[in-house]
Design a protein around this motif. Sequence first.
Motif, PDB file in Angstrom:
ATOM      1  N   ARG A  18       0.834  -1.209   0.000  1.00  0.00           N
ATOM      2  CA  ARG A  18       0.000   0.000   0.000  1.00  0.00           C
ATOM      3  C   ARG A  18       0.865   1.255   0.000  1.00  0.00           C
ATOM      4  N   THR A  21       2.662   1.635  -3.352  1.00  0.00           N
ATOM      5  CA  THR A  21       1.729   2.063  -4.392  1.00  0.00           C
ATOM      6  C   THR A  21       1.436   3.551  -4.281  1.00  0.00           C
ATOM      7  N   THR A  22       1.188   4.025  -3.079  1.00  0.00           N
ATOM      8  CA  THR A  22       0.945   5.455  -2.871  1.00  0.00           C
ATOM      9  C   THR A  22       2.141   6.280  -3.318  1.00  0.00           C
ATOM     10  N   GLU A  25       2.309   6.241  -7.172  1.00  0.00           N
ATOM     11  CA  GLU A  25       1.266   7.087  -7.748  1.00  0.00           C
ATOM     12  C   GLU A  25       1.549   8.567  -7.523  1.00  0.00           C
TER      13      GLU A  25
END
Length: 89
Positions: A18, A21-22, A25
Amino acid sequence: MRCVLSVLGKDITGIVARVATTLAESGANIVDIRQSLLGEIFSMTMIVDLDEATAGFNEVQERLDGDAEALGVQIKLQREDLFLSMYKI
């Protein structure tokens, strides 16, 4: 901008995924990563390069705050220069 990111909390599946991914992005690059488990306590420290043209420091911190709430962990993002200056004598 280079930053130090720390994560601390109860170990659950998906914390690394998580957070990574953050960061991806947000246009950030993970330069170095260390993680460990102390019983059920998860600890991770990263050195990341933020691309402020993609997402500024405050925006990335807000996104990570959302991750922290969803995961039930503490996530702290600090500018590397300020982090290092805190430990100078």
